[in-house]
Motif scaffolding. Structure first.
Motif, PDB file in Angstrom:
ATOM      1  N   ARG A  57       0.844  -1.207   0.000  1.00  0.00           N
ATOM      2  CA  ARG A  57       0.000   0.000   0.000  1.00  0.00           C
ATOM      3  C   ARG A  57       0.876   1.252   0.000  1.00  0.00           C
ATOM      4  O   ARG A  57       0.582   2.214  -0.704  1.00  0.00           O
ATOM      5  CB  ARG A  57      -0.923  -0.003   1.213  1.00  0.00           C
ATOM      6  CG  ARG A  57      -2.138  -0.864   1.003  1.00  0.00           C
ATOM      7  CD  ARG A  57      -3.196  -0.603   2.046  1.00  0.00           C
ATOM      8  NE  ARG A  57      -4.385  -1.363   1.718  1.00  0.00           N
ATOM      9  CZ  ARG A  57      -5.147  -1.992   2.609  1.00  0.00           C
ATOM     10  NH1 ARG A  57      -4.831  -1.937   3.882  1.00  0.00           N
ATOM     11  NH2 ARG A  57      -6.202  -2.653   2.225  1.00  0.00           N
ATOM     12  N   GLY A  60       1.972   2.223  -3.244  1.00  0.00           N
ATOM     13  CA  GLY A  60       0.948   2.695  -4.160  1.00  0.00           C
ATOM     14  C   GLY A  60       0.157   1.615  -4.876  1.00  0.00           C
ATOM     15  O   GLY A  60      -0.587   1.916  -5.814  1.00  0.00           O
ATOM     16  N   HIS A  61       0.287   0.380  -4.462  1.00  0.00           N
ATOM     17  CA  HIS A  61      -0.474  -0.693  -5.103  1.00  0.00           C
ATOM     18  C   HIS A  61      -1.912  -0.707  -4.586  1.00  0.00           C
ATOM     19  O   HIS A  61      -2.164  -0.463  -3.409  1.00  0.00           O
ATOM     20  CB  HIS A  61       0.188  -2.050  -4.841  1.00  0.00           C
ATOM     21  CG  HIS A  61       1.549  -2.166  -5.444  1.00  0.00           C
ATOM     22  ND1 HIS A  61       1.747  -2.497  -6.757  1.00  0.00           N
ATOM     23  CD2 HIS A  61       2.786  -1.962  -4.913  1.00  0.00           C
ATOM     24  CE1 HIS A  61       3.033  -2.521  -7.015  1.00  0.00           C
ATOM     25  NE2 HIS A  61       3.699  -2.190  -5.906  1.00  0.00           N
ATOM     26  N   GLY A  62      -2.839  -1.021  -5.488  1.00  0.00           N
ATOM     27  CA  GLY A  62      -4.248  -1.083  -5.125  1.00  0.00           C
ATOM     28  C   GLY A  62      -4.622  -2.406  -4.482  1.00  0.00           C
ATOM     29  O   GLY A  62      -3.893  -3.401  -4.560  1.00  0.00           O
ATOM     30  N   ASP A  63      -5.777  -2.421  -3.822  1.00  0.00           N
ATOM     31  CA  ASP A  63      -6.234  -3.607  -3.098  1.00  0.00           C
ATOM     32  C   ASP A  63      -6.365  -4.843  -3.984  1.00  0.00           C
ATOM     33  O   ASP A  63      -6.023  -5.947  -3.566  1.00  0.00           O
ATOM     34  CB  ASP A  63      -7.556  -3.327  -2.388  1.00  0.00           C
ATOM     35  CG  ASP A  63      -7.374  -2.531  -1.107  1.00  0.00           C
ATOM     36  OD1 ASP A  63      -6.212  -2.262  -0.721  1.00  0.00           O
ATOM     37  OD2 ASP A  63      -8.394  -2.185  -0.484  1.00  0.00           O
ATOM     38  N   GLU A  64      -6.863  -4.664  -5.185  1.00  0.00           N
ATOM     39  CA  GLU A  64      -7.045  -5.821  -6.069  1.00  0.00           C
ATOM     40  C   GLU A  64      -5.698  -6.452  -6.414  1.00  0.00           C
ATOM     41  O   GLU A  64      -5.542  -7.676  -6.381  1.00  0.00           O
ATOM     42  CB  GLU A  64      -7.795  -5.429  -7.340  1.00  0.00           C
ATOM     43  CG  GLU A  64      -8.252  -6.602  -8.184  1.00  0.00           C
ATOM     44  CD  GLU A  64      -9.222  -7.535  -7.467  1.00  0.00           C
ATOM     45  OE1 GLU A  64      -9.181  -8.748  -7.768  1.00  0.00           O
ATOM     46  OE2 GLU A  64     -10.009  -7.082  -6.608  1.00  0.00           O
ATOM     47  N   GLU A  65      -4.730  -5.610  -6.727  1.00  0.00           N
ATOM     48  CA  GLU A  65      -3.388  -6.103  -7.044  1.00  0.00           C
ATOM     49  C   GLU A  65      -2.755  -6.763  -5.813  1.00  0.00           C
ATOM     50  O   GLU A  65      -2.138  -7.827  -5.915  1.00  0.00           O
ATOM     51  CB  GLU A  65      -2.504  -4.956  -7.529  1.00  0.00           C
ATOM     52  CG  GLU A  65      -1.132  -5.406  -7.968  1.00  0.00           C
ATOM     53  CD  GLU A  65      -0.271  -4.248  -8.438  1.00  0.00           C
ATOM     54  OE1 GLU A  65       0.869  -4.532  -8.823  1.00  0.00           O
ATOM     55  OE2 GLU A  65      -0.722  -3.082  -8.417  1.00  0.00           O
ATOM     56  N   ILE A  66      -2.935  -6.143  -4.647  1.00  0.00           N
ATOM     57  CA  ILE A  66      -2.396  -6.703  -3.407  1.00  0.00           C
ATOM     58  C   ILE A  66      -3.022  -8.064  -3.134  1.00  0.00           C
ATOM     59  O   ILE A  66      -2.334  -9.019  -2.766  1.00  0.00           O
ATOM     60  CB  ILE A  66      -2.624  -5.733  -2.229  1.00  0.00           C
ATOM     61  CG1 ILE A  66      -1.792  -4.473  -2.419  1.00  0.00           C
ATOM     62  CG2 ILE A  66      -2.298  -6.412  -0.907  1.00  0.00           C
ATOM     63  CD1 ILE A  66      -2.104  -3.363  -1.419  1.00  0.00           C
ATOM     64  N   LYS A  67      -4.329  -8.134  -3.315  1.00  0.00           N
ATOM     65  CA  LYS A  67      -5.033  -9.400  -3.071  1.00  0.00           C
ATOM     66  C   LYS A  67      -4.467 -10.505  -3.956  1.00  0.00           C
ATOM     67  O   LYS A  67      -4.181 -11.604  -3.480  1.00  0.00           O
ATOM     68  CB  LYS A  67      -6.538  -9.228  -3.322  1.00  0.00           C
ATOM     69  CG  LYS A  67      -7.321 -10.516  -3.093  1.00  0.00           C
ATOM     70  CD  LYS A  67      -8.810 -10.293  -3.192  1.00  0.00           C
ATOM     71  CE  LYS A  67      -9.223 -10.031  -4.611  1.00  0.00           C
ATOM     72  NZ  LYS A  67     -10.683 -10.005  -4.794  1.00  0.00           N
ATOM     73  N   GLU A  82      -8.873 -11.447   1.242  1.00  0.00           N
ATOM     74  CA  GLU A  82      -9.661 -10.231   1.451  1.00  0.00           C
ATOM     75  C   GLU A  82      -9.682  -9.799   2.904  1.00  0.00           C
ATOM     76  O   GLU A  82      -9.843  -8.608   3.207  1.00  0.00           O
ATOM     77  CB  GLU A  82     -11.087 -10.446   0.921  1.00  0.00           C
ATOM     78  CG  GLU A  82     -11.145 -10.472  -0.581  1.00  0.00           C
ATOM     79  CD  GLU A  82     -12.522 -10.806  -1.134  1.00  0.00           C
ATOM     80  OE1 GLU A  82     -13.411 -11.198  -0.359  1.00  0.00           O
ATOM     81  OE2 GLU A  82     -12.689 -10.697  -2.367  1.00  0.00           O
ATOM     82  N   LEU A  85      -7.126  -7.109   3.703  1.00  0.00           N
ATOM     83  CA  LEU A  85      -7.191  -5.803   3.037  1.00  0.00           C
ATOM     84  C   LEU A  85      -7.939  -4.791   3.877  1.00  0.00           C
ATOM     85  O   LEU A  85      -8.732  -5.057   4.681  1.00  0.00           O
ATOM     86  CB  LEU A  85      -7.850  -5.951   1.651  1.00  0.00           C
ATOM     87  CG  LEU A  85      -7.124  -6.892   0.724  1.00  0.00           C
ATOM     88  CD1 LEU A  85      -7.895  -7.044  -0.574  1.00  0.00           C
ATOM     89  CD2 LEU A  85      -5.716  -6.408   0.435  1.00  0.00           C
TER      90      LEU A  85
END
Length: 85
Positions: A57, A60-67, A82, A85
């Motif tokens: 995070r 700068g990575h988004g939640d979908e990419e992190i997931k 999930e 997150l």
């Protein structure tokens, strides 16, 4: 006769009872250690995943990419991923 027999057997019975008690204690200790190790590993894994999420995070990575990344890296199902997150 019963009392005499019991007097003769009492030392051996005490040894048997002590051996069984010691075996039970040893078994309980092994099970406790195994459970503690398993809980420690699970806690460490959760902390590692949370740290990974925080770092991604910050980068700068988004939640979908992190997931997707934690699902791949930690072999998680989507529902489990999930929760982080």
């Amino acid at each position: 006769m019963y009392e005499t027999l019991m007097e003769m057997m009492e030392p051996r019975l005490q040894v048997i009872f002590q051996e069984r008690e010691n075996a039970g204690i040893q078994k309980g200790m092994r099970q406790g250690m195994q459970q503690g190790i398993q809980q420690g590993m699970q806690q460490g894994m959760r902390q590692g995943i949370k740290g990974t999420v925080d770092i991604l995070r910050e980068l700068g990575h988004g939640d979908e990419e992190i997931k997707i990344r934690i699902m791949e890296k930690y072999d998680l199902k989507e529902e489990a991923a999930e929760e982080y997150l």
